[in-house]
Design an enzyme around this catalytic site. Structure first.
Site, PDB file in Angstrom:
ATOM      1  N   CYS A  15      54.220  63.735 -21.575  1.00 25.02           N
ATOM      2  CA  CYS A  15      54.175  62.384 -21.046  1.00 25.02           C
ATOM      3  C   CYS A  15      55.398  61.655 -21.583  1.00 25.02           C
ATOM      4  O   CYS A  15      56.048  62.107 -22.517  1.00 25.02           O
ATOM      5  CB  CYS A  15      52.911  61.648 -21.489  1.00 25.02           C
ATOM      6  SG  CYS A  15      51.374  62.340 -20.805  1.00 25.02           S
ATOM      7  N   GLY A  41      56.573  63.049 -16.631  1.00 22.13           N
ATOM      8  CA  GLY A  41      55.247  62.871 -16.049  1.00 22.13           C
ATOM      9  C   GLY A  41      55.354  62.212 -14.694  1.00 22.13           C
ATOM     10  O   GLY A  41      55.943  61.130 -14.584  1.00 22.13           O
ATOM     11  N   ASN A 116      51.730  60.100 -26.061  1.00 23.79           N
ATOM     12  CA  ASN A 116      52.323  61.384 -25.672  1.00 23.79           C
ATOM     13  C   ASN A 116      51.840  62.428 -26.676  1.00 23.79           C
ATOM     14  O   ASN A 116      52.152  62.327 -27.864  1.00 23.79           O
ATOM     15  CB  ASN A 116      53.841  61.278 -25.691  1.00 23.79           C
ATOM     16  CG  ASN A 116      54.544  62.621 -25.515  1.00 23.79           C
ATOM     17  OD1 ASN A 116      55.672  62.781 -25.946  1.00 23.79           O
ATOM     18  ND2 ASN A 116      53.891  63.598 -24.905  1.00 23.79           N
ATOM     19  N   GLY A 117      51.092  63.421 -26.196  1.00 24.39           N
ATOM     20  CA  GLY A 117      50.603  64.462 -27.089  1.00 24.39           C
ATOM     21  C   GLY A 117      49.163  64.819 -26.788  1.00 24.39           C
ATOM     22  O   GLY A 117      48.622  64.445 -25.752  1.00 24.39           O
ATOM     23  N   TYR A 256      63.537  73.041 -22.311  1.00 22.97           N
ATOM     24  CA  TYR A 256      63.227  72.641 -20.947  1.00 22.97           C
ATOM     25  C   TYR A 256      62.851  71.179 -20.781  1.00 22.97           C
ATOM     26  O   TYR A 256      63.286  70.521 -19.843  1.00 22.97           O
ATOM     27  CB  TYR A 256      62.081  73.513 -20.415  1.00 22.97           C
ATOM     28  CG  TYR A 256      61.559  73.124 -19.060  1.00 22.97           C
ATOM     29  CD1 TYR A 256      62.341  73.281 -17.917  1.00 22.97           C
ATOM     30  CD2 TYR A 256      60.285  72.584 -18.904  1.00 22.97           C
ATOM     31  CE1 TYR A 256      61.861  72.916 -16.665  1.00 22.97           C
ATOM     32  CE2 TYR A 256      59.799  72.223 -17.660  1.00 22.97           C
ATOM     33  CZ  TYR A 256      60.593  72.391 -16.549  1.00 22.97           C
ATOM     34  OH  TYR A 256      60.122  72.024 -15.312  1.00 22.97           O
TER      35      TYR A 256
END
Length: 485
Positions: A15, A41, A116-117, A256
């Site tokens: 995210c 996201g 985020n996570g 990536y």
């Protein structure tokens, strides 16, 4: 029926979080930041803004450009501070009730939270909270944190957030907004990224530096692992409320996830990816005529490989950038052509050539198989695949959407079997030590003290998998199945 037929064989980003404090049009700046973080996201986006009196919120499913397309929406998001979130679901359905930032009203005022996570003890903590009477509205693990904040007896919001985070286990970068301050915090190992910037005196928190560049903000520094910062009208204060641990930043940000123009843990992602390609060329060279990247993520590594091997770099595969992530799923007879809608062979650069096809990773291998067949159909005489990362053998439980281990090609086949499966003459991966060298660790991976979280490559998980090790395999946190809320 809508789906993402072209992205199913990729690890999906986590995210993106963004926040800004101390500027007019904070929400407009947040839209810009979220736009730069769109790659992290694409399922939903949301913003909560604060104008010293009220919190204003808008959240919806879709891309940032669609969710915030209306002037009326932006006019309503007033205030000097705002936080935003781009979501790719790793826990919880893609439904409106899971769109972040989450906002709650507590006895100490409002609290908006963007995460985020992933929390690895989410099921355990949630069940404990439910037994104590907590009523959950979403299926996201993030809601657990606000329940713990509400129950804390600390006398300020930052203290309550610290108290809550000491009860959860997992990887997280959080940006929060209260009546008085913006708060940013990273987990003790710093698995997920969070950086600090400044724009004309206003402070910015964001997942990546590309969100600073888009508005002309200055990069200040990374928020340190285990650090919590409070930003208010008095400036910035830094705290280290958690037990100090050795950093384990997610190495896949280099491979990536991060945008190539971002600074990742102090290093330019593009340059690191070129060095991955150069390391790969030194480790696994092969006689060939051209180096061809699988666009777009394989391009930097292919450039590095070609330079190191003194081979011609060429765009032998062209990507159609106008294929949307959502698509009306066609019939089975047409569906298998999906990869050709996204990629097409550039026959003039491939025919009669010995081709090194370079990609950043292989997940299930389905896309690789189709691309290799496409290159052979275009007349390549040999196809040698080189992967600029080690084999992806394990699932991630820290905020990256990965298939089960059984679905990962490298977890169920050896190199020769994979080469046969995807139809190449030879297949080779970058080694773990080569990956570490490319990120600036000349000694390679030190087993006793690895610098990164590389669990997806090594199976060594630095954060305890509380729920999974306790026998809880279910991903879903709610009994409700309602796609409309």
């Amino acid at each position: 029926m809508f789906s993402r037929p072209f992205d199913d064989d990729r690890l999906h980003e986590e995210c993106g979080v963004f926040g800004i404090f101390g500027t007019e049009d904070a929400a407009a700046h947040t839209v810009l930041g979220l736009h730069a973080l769109q790659h992290r996201g694409q399922e939903s986006a949301g913003i909560v803004a604060f104008d010293s009196t009220k919190f204003h919120v808008h959240r919806d499913l879709g891309l940032v450009s669609d969710v915030f397309a209306s002037d009326a929406i932006m006019d309503r998001l007033k205030g000097h501070a705002a936080i935003g979130h781009n979501r790719y679901a790793t826990t919880g359905d893609t439904v409106l009730r899971n769109v972040q930032p989450i906002f709650v009203e507590t006895d100490m005022g409002g609290l908006a939270l963007a995460h985020n996570g992933n929390l690895t003890n989410a099921h355990t903590v949630r069940q404990d909270l439910v037994k104590c009477g907590a009523i959950f509205q979403s299926t996201s693990d993030t809601e657990i944190i606000v329940h713990l904040v509400a129950l804390s007896d600390m006398d300020d919001m930052a203290g309550r957030l610290i108290n809550a985070l000491k009860q959860v286990v997992g990887a997280y970068s959080l940006v929060a907004l209260t009546d008085t301050a913006m708060i940013g915090v990273r987990d003790a190992l710093g698995v997920r990224p969070l950086v600090l910037g400044q724009l004309d005196g206003a402070y910015v928190l964001t997942s990546e530096t590309c969100a600073l560049d888009i508005m002309g903000a200055t990069f200040v520094r990374d928020i340190e692992p285990g650090e919590l910062v409070i930003i208010d009208h008095g400036g910035l204060r830094s705290f280290k409320p958690f037990k100090a641990e050795a950093q384990r930043f997610c190495v896949f940000e280099y491979i990536y996830f991060a945008r190539p123009d971002s600074l990742v843990d102090g290093r330019n992602a593009y340059e690191v990816r070129k060095r991955m390609g150069a390391e790969l060329a030194r480790e696994n060279g092969v006689a060939a005529d051209v180096v061809v990247p699988v666009p777009d993520s394989g391009v930097p590594a292919a450039l590095g490989y070609a330079e190191e091997a003194n081979l011609l770099f060429t765009l032998g595969i062209i990507r159609n950038h106008y294929v949307g992530r959502t698509f009306i799923q066609p019939t089975q007879n047409i569906r298998h052509l999906g990869v050709k809608l996204k990629h097409n062979a550039n026959r003039a650069e491939l025919e009669g050539k010995r081709v090194i096809l370079l990609d950043d990773s292989i997940v299930r291998g389905t896309t690789s198989t189709k691309i290799v067949a496409m290159v052979r159909d275009a007349g390549a005489t040999e196809v040698h695949m080189r992967i600029a990362s080690p084999p992806n053998t394990h699932s991630c439980f820290y905020g990256v959407d990965t298939p089960s281990r059984e679905e990962l090609l490298a977890s169920r086949m050896n190199i020769d079997e994979m080469a046969d499966f995807i139809g190449v003459d030879t297949l080779a991966y970058l080694t773990v030590d080569g990956l570490y060298r490319a990120t600036g660790k000349p000694e390679g991976r030190v087993k006793e003290k690895p610098h990164y979280c590389d669990a997806c490559l090594t199976g060594e998980y630095p954060v305890p998998l509380v729920d999974r090790d306790g026998g809880i395999e279910a991903q879903q946190l709610s009994l409700l199945d309602d796609p409309n809320c």
